[in-house]
Design an enzyme around this catalytic site. Structure first.
Site, PDB file in Angstrom:
ATOM      1  CD  GLU A  39      -2.761  -1.028   2.573  1.00 39.78           C
ATOM      2  OE1 GLU A  39      -2.917  -0.115   2.830  1.00 39.78           O
ATOM      3  OE2 GLU A  39      -3.186  -2.270   3.024  1.00 39.78           O
ATOM      4  CG  LEU A  40       5.083   3.091  -1.948  1.00 42.02           C
ATOM      5  CD1 LEU A  40       5.645   3.354  -0.551  1.00 42.02           C
ATOM      6  CD2 LEU A  40       5.969   2.521  -3.110  1.00 42.02           C
TER       7      LEU A  40
END
EC number: 3.2.1.8
Length: 397
Positions: free
Chosen positions: A320-321
């Protein structure tokens, strides 16, 4: 090694000139989590900046930057009316995650009444994207009220059985439905799932019974163990024998205590088998991080978090960068856009790389709001920012 990477980057640049793209973006309504414990870093200036100009056919394509693993993005069906958004997603990425559509509360808001959204899976099928990452089965947040009240006045083993049945039935119905969604090769489109999400506090303790209904009713560790055990058994019974099952959390990069606790838990899970197969395949590092996070070192750093998860021997997914501005400079932010994929490639063996997924596409869509500038693309126009080229180079050099 340097010569090898320079040659590879030069070769890739030649290849990517043939690709053409329009621009686009996505949205998010993720709940902010945890104590962020910012760490001040010196301003680091990079030379590999690009101007904030609109996307054009001669830009490199992210999914082609490194063919060793997938480059994904979380998407929100609410943005599908924006052609800039959809064109960018289908051109830049080869893996997608449903930002919200596959969460417990979205699918089973009322007991035994299932609503399976197909916007995201149909988007993948219609645009030749053959990997969807399922997110998420068990989460302390977004739990429908009926789950919290399901135990009624029951006690002891009877009460536990109520919650075991809720968990099992939810996984069974969700897996059964998404198993019917096939990719262009006739294989299941959903290749992996976050089976359990955010079970730990930043200090490495499990979330309390007051905040996590699953821990309250089934026990903190046992709830996670049962979720993975049921998931493996159900997937195998369906014939979905290649489905990859992940534990997903945030904070690995700023809390050694949390990273160590996750390491210990997943190592305990991986020795549990169903049909002679481990019940867990991988671990996700959300990596909702900032331009002030410590990058290298053995204390509360991005390097420590990634390296610790690689040491499990499981698949490793940066899941979930995004990198928000939190004081400091854009140069600090770009330094991390370059070094996070670089560290991932350096620390995680090739066979363990499940890929890097961005959350979300552009600043207009990110869950933290436009002001934090946490993505690769500017709001509204989706013009690429310097973050884009730094991320690409981190994947490639």
């Amino acid at each position: 090694m340097l010569t090898k990477y320079l040659f590879k980057f030069y070769f890739m640049k030649k290849l990517i000139l043939v690709f053409c793209i329009a621009a686009s973006v996505a949205s998010c309504k993720k709940t902010a989590t945890g104590n962020q414990q910012e760490v001040d870093m010196p301003s680091i200036k990079l030379n590999n900046k690009v101007s904030n100009t609109p996307y054009n056919p001669y830009n490199p394509i992210l999914k082609n930057a490194n063919t060793d693993f997938e480059i994904g993005v979380a998407i929100n069906e609410g943005r599908f009316g924006n052609s800039l958004y959809t064109n960018l997603v289908k051109t830049q990425y080869n893996s997608i995650t449903a930002e919200n559509q596959m969460k417990f509360g979205e699918i089973q808001a009322s007991q035994n009444s299932y609503t399976f959204g197909t916007d995201v899976t149909n988007f993948a099928k219609n645009n030749g994207i053959n990997r969807v990452h399922g997110h998420a089965i068990m989460w302390y947040n977004g739990v429908p009220a009926w789950v919290n009240n399901a135990g009624g006045n029951a006690t002891g083993e009877t009460r536990k059985q109520i919650y075991r049945s809720i968990l099992y039935n939810h996984i069974y119905n969700v897996f059964s439905f998404y198993y019917t969604q096939k990719d262009s090769n006739g294989n299941p489109l959903v290749k992996s799932w976050d089976v359990a999400n955010e079970a730990f506090n930043d200090n490495g303790t499990y979330r309390s019974n007051e905040t996590n209904v699953w821990a309250k009713e089934l026990g903190a560790y046992d709830a996670v163990r049962l979720a993975f055990l049921y998931a493996r058994q159900i997937a195998d019974d369906l014939g979905d024998t290649n489905l990859k099952l992940f534990y997903n959390d945030y904070g690995h990069e700023y809390s050694n205590a949390k990273a160590d606790a996750i390491f210990n838990m997943v190592n305990a899970l991986k020795v549990i088998k169903s049909n002679n197969k481990p019940i867990i395949d991988g671990v996700g590092l959300q990596m909702h991080t900032s331009n002030t996070r410590t990058v290298t070192g053995n204390t509360n750093s991005i390097e420590y978090g990634i390296n610790k998860m690689a040491a499990t021997g499981l698949l490793v997914h940066i899941s979930e960068l995004d990198i928000r501005l939190s004081g400091g400079t854009v140069g600090d932010q770009d330094y991390r856009w370059y070094n996070i994929p670089k560290l991932y490639r350096t620390l995680v063996p090739s066979a363990q790389r499940w890929g890097i997924t961005l959350w979300n596409v552009g600043d207009s869509d990110n869950w933290q709001g436009t002001a934090v500038a946490a993505t690769l693309y500017a709001p509204n126009t989706y013009a690429k920012k310097s973050a884009y080229t730094n991320f690409y180079k981190g994947l490639n050099e």
